[in-house]
Design a protein around this motif. Structure first.
Motif, PDB file in Angstrom:
ATOM      1  N   GLU A  38       0.833  -1.206   0.000  1.00 46.09           N
ATOM      2  CA  GLU A  38       0.000   0.000   0.000  1.00 46.09           C
ATOM      3  C   GLU A  38       0.867   1.255   0.000  1.00 46.09           C
ATOM      4  OE1 GLU A  38      -3.605   1.154   0.308  1.00 46.09           O
ATOM      5  OE2 GLU A  38      -3.174  -0.408  -1.139  1.00 46.09           O
ATOM      6  N   VAL A  39       1.876   1.246   0.831  1.00 50.28           N
ATOM      7  CA  VAL A  39       2.793   2.381   0.870  1.00 50.28           C
ATOM      8  C   VAL A  39       3.379   2.604  -0.519  1.00 50.28           C
ATOM      9  CG1 VAL A  39       4.963   3.262   1.804  1.00 50.28           C
ATOM     10  CG2 VAL A  39       3.358   2.064   3.294  1.00 50.28           C
ATOM     11  N   ALA A  40       3.768   1.528  -1.154  1.00 51.01           N
ATOM     12  CA  ALA A  40       4.343   1.620  -2.494  1.00 51.01           C
ATOM     13  C   ALA A  40       3.319   2.197  -3.473  1.00 51.01           C
ATOM     14  CB  ALA A  40       4.800   0.245  -2.960  1.00 51.01           C
ATOM     15  N   ARG A  41       2.092   1.721  -3.365  1.00 54.96           N
ATOM     16  CA  ARG A  41       1.053   2.162  -4.296  1.00 54.96           C
ATOM     17  C   ARG A  41       0.759   3.656  -4.113  1.00 54.96           C
ATOM     18  NH1 ARG A  41      -4.123   2.821  -4.643  1.00 54.96           N
ATOM     19  NH2 ARG A  41      -4.507   2.408  -2.448  1.00 54.96           N
ATOM     20  N   ILE A  42       0.514   4.036  -2.863  1.00 55.13           N
ATOM     21  CA  ILE A  42       0.164   5.422  -2.547  1.00 55.13           C
ATOM     22  C   ILE A  42       1.263   6.406  -2.954  1.00 55.13           C
ATOM     23  CG2 ILE A  42      -0.192   7.057  -0.649  1.00 55.13           C
ATOM     24  CD1 ILE A  42      -2.649   5.652  -0.900  1.00 55.13           C
ATOM     25  N   THR A  43       2.486   6.058  -2.633  1.00 52.58           N
ATOM     26  CA  THR A  43       3.586   6.987  -2.894  1.00 52.58           C
ATOM     27  C   THR A  43       4.102   6.886  -4.319  1.00 52.58           C
ATOM     28  OG1 THR A  43       5.240   5.368  -2.213  1.00 52.58           O
ATOM     29  CG2 THR A  43       4.350   6.804  -0.505  1.00 52.58           C
ATOM     30  N   ARG A  47       8.140  -1.069  -4.515  1.00 52.55           N
ATOM     31  CA  ARG A  47       8.472  -1.786  -3.292  1.00 52.55           C
ATOM     32  C   ARG A  47       9.976  -2.040  -3.185  1.00 52.55           C
ATOM     33  NH1 ARG A  47       6.890  -6.593  -0.030  1.00 52.55           N
ATOM     34  NH2 ARG A  47       8.179  -7.864  -1.356  1.00 52.55           N
ATOM     35  N   ALA A  48      10.564  -2.480  -4.267  1.00 53.61           N
ATOM     36  CA  ALA A  48      11.997  -2.789  -4.238  1.00 53.61           C
ATOM     37  C   ALA A  48      12.806  -1.550  -3.901  1.00 53.61           C
ATOM     38  CB  ALA A  48      12.442  -3.365  -5.576  1.00 53.61           C
ATOM     39  N   THR A  49      12.317  -0.403  -4.350  1.00 51.56           N
ATOM     40  CA  THR A  49      13.032   0.842  -4.061  1.00 51.56           C
ATOM     41  C   THR A  49      12.909   1.206  -2.578  1.00 51.56           C
ATOM     42  OG1 THR A  49      12.524   1.586  -6.289  1.00 51.56           O
ATOM     43  CG2 THR A  49      13.275   3.250  -4.733  1.00 51.56           C
ATOM     44  N   LEU A  50      11.730   0.955  -2.030  1.00 52.98           N
ATOM     45  CA  LEU A  50      11.566   1.198  -0.604  1.00 52.98           C
ATOM     46  C   LEU A  50      12.588   0.385   0.187  1.00 52.98           C
ATOM     47  CD1 LEU A  50       7.674   1.225  -0.224  1.00 52.98           C
ATOM     48  CD2 LEU A  50       9.247   3.163  -0.037  1.00 52.98           C
ATOM     49  N   TYR A  51      12.712  -0.881  -0.197  1.00 57.55           N
ATOM     50  CA  TYR A  51      13.655  -1.731   0.529  1.00 57.55           C
ATOM     51  C   TYR A  51      15.101  -1.423   0.150  1.00 57.55           C
ATOM     52  CZ  TYR A  51      10.141  -4.492   2.860  1.00 57.55           C
ATOM     53  OH  TYR A  51       9.123  -4.889   3.691  1.00 57.55           O
ATOM     54  N   TYR A  52      15.253  -0.674  -0.932  1.00 60.04           N
ATOM     55  CA  TYR A  52      16.608  -0.233  -1.291  1.00 60.04           C
ATOM     56  C   TYR A  52      17.065   0.857  -0.331  1.00 60.04           C
ATOM     57  CZ  TYR A  52      20.388   1.767  -4.113  1.00 60.04           C
ATOM     58  OH  TYR A  52      21.606   2.246  -4.555  1.00 60.04           O
ATOM     59  N   TYR A  53      16.113   1.694   0.085  1.00 58.01           N
ATOM     60  CA  TYR A  53      16.461   2.819   0.962  1.00 58.01           C
ATOM     61  C   TYR A  53      16.258   2.532   2.444  1.00 58.01           C
ATOM     62  CZ  TYR A  53      17.292   5.887  -2.961  1.00 58.01           C
ATOM     63  OH  TYR A  53      17.820   6.456  -4.083  1.00 58.01           O
ATOM     64  N   PHE A  54      15.329   1.651   2.733  1.00 58.22           N
ATOM     65  CA  PHE A  54      15.045   1.371   4.151  1.00 58.22           C
ATOM     66  C   PHE A  54      15.191  -0.120   4.443  1.00 58.22           C
ATOM     67  CE2 PHE A  54      12.561   5.146   3.055  1.00 58.22           C
ATOM     68  CZ  PHE A  54      12.967   6.026   4.052  1.00 58.22           C
ATOM     69  N   PRO A  55      15.716  -0.424   5.615  1.00 55.65           N
ATOM     70  CA  PRO A  55      15.892  -1.828   5.985  1.00 55.65           C
ATOM     71  C   PRO A  55      14.561  -2.534   6.245  1.00 55.65           C
ATOM     72  CG  PRO A  55      17.236  -0.375   7.355  1.00 55.65           C
ATOM     73  CD  PRO A  55      16.281   0.490   6.603  1.00 55.65           C
ATOM     74  N   GLY A  56      13.505  -1.760   6.466  1.00 54.36           N
ATOM     75  CA  GLY A  56      12.229  -2.408   6.739  1.00 54.36           C
ATOM     76  C   GLY A  56      11.132  -1.391   6.948  1.00 54.36           C
TER      77      GLY A  56
END
Lengths: 211, 211
Positions: A38-43, A47-56
């Motif tokens: 959902e975070v990925a969709r909204i922003t 998803r892979a990029t989120l995990y690229y920048y944040f550990p979780g």
DNA sequence: TCTATAGTTGGACGCATCGTCCAGATTCAT
DNA sequence: ATGAATCTGGACGATGCGTCCAACTATAGA
């Protein structure tokens, strides 16, 4: 599982902006019930990029809360820095705090929802102290020093005032009263004047400034 | 996803007792991060049995919070019922509230952590109002009526007092100060006397009881 | 322009945990 | 003792997290 808000890689400013769109999501559902998809969709951030920048997931939330706290710290500090008596400065700080709660309601609520967690989000706990408690103690102490405030125990007073404003502010959010009336004045009135008909002298002996 | 605290089947008293052992678990990790298997292990109640009595994890927590609230409601009501002026009764209620927070710390913290959630745990939100807010408003109003309290806005005052006691109480828990000193008196001092050096007359016009 | 490097992404995977299901065990009243 | 109600072990499907990696894109330097 202690979580630092610092991202492993420096977050491009573009992403930081879009990430803010997820704040409401976290605020509404809480940390665990918010889906990373959902975070990925909204922003619009993959998803892979989120995990690229944040550990979780936790770290994404920590980042959001942390930057909200930075906002607030700045506003509170600015309010506290305006010259005046301790009492005047305290009043400005409290009004600013209430205004901030009103405008950042959802995120602010989440801040305290996730705060209690024993070991996690440790930075956040520190951030709250830095952004609110410390400035509060400072202006309270200033009020003691210049005689503009009646404070026997700065630490206790800071807790009381913080709680009073926090809960009152959140309640204004949750219960959208039909009246558009702003309760800020009513809240401050209680904080400054207290509930007692007149002052008790229980601790009068400790009152050693000769005024 | 609104959750009622009412179990589908009536819960045997034996289970209710053992279930209380899980309160700390929920309090430490929060709803989502608490594993059902852990609850089963700690309480000694088999997983299948948990799901036999509760539709899901949320309901287990709701049951725990709900019974904690019942405890508190009873204690607060008892404190409020002792005869006296509004002010005296308010003081008793607040002391009782602080004592309750001190003894049920973990659960109480969780109560407010999970409370903000938009649609869930609705019973709990109502329970908080019933157990704390309503009694507070009642004694505040009594104080207004018998002239023992200085209250211009009962609703606002209830929020302020609630927040003050809540946050102060929780802070005493989280920050185990080296001094064993009880801060109860310091907290109540601020609540009753306020922070101002003297009373403002901003709303003096509304003050229509002839005292 | 070409190429190397860093940044970014889709998609499949393994794993944990939820809640369901049900057959069998246990308890209890008659 | 027997049937009904209650309880429980264990397997199951579904969901969602975080990992991995191959491939794609952008950028800077030669």
């Amino acid at each position: 599982m202690s979580v630092s808000a610092a991202a492993v890689r420096t977050l491009p400013s573009g992403l930081a902006e879009r990430l803010a769109l997820a704040a409401d999501l976290f605020a509404e559902h809480g940390l665990e019930a918010t889906r990373v998809d959902e975070v990925a969709r909204i922003t619009g951030i993959p998803r892979a990029t989120l995990y690229y920048y944040f550990p979780g997931k936790e770290h994404i939330l920590a980042h959001l809360l942390s930057s909200t706290l930075d906002d607030m710290a700045e506003r509170i500090e600015t309010a506290a820095a305006v010259p005046g008596t301790g009492r005047e400065r305290l009043e400005r700080v409290l009004r600013e705090h209430l205004a901030f709660i009103a405008s950042h309601g959802a995120t602010y609520r989440l801040l305290f929802a996730e705060l209690g967690r024993a070991a996690s989000l440790v930075d956040i706990a520190r951030g709250v102290d830095r952004a609110i408690r410390a400035p509060l103690r400072a202006v309270l102490q200033a009020g003691v020093d210049d005689g503009s405030l009646h404070v026997l125990d700065v630490h206790a007073a800071a807790s009381v005032v913080h709680g009073a404003v926090l809960v009152s502010g959140l309640e204004q959010l949750l219960a959208p009263s039909d009246r558009t009336t702003d309760r800020t004045d009513a809240i401050l009135q209680v904080v400054f004047e207290g509930l007692g008909k007149e002052r008790v002298d229980r601790r009068a002996a400790e009152d050693d400034h000769g005024h």
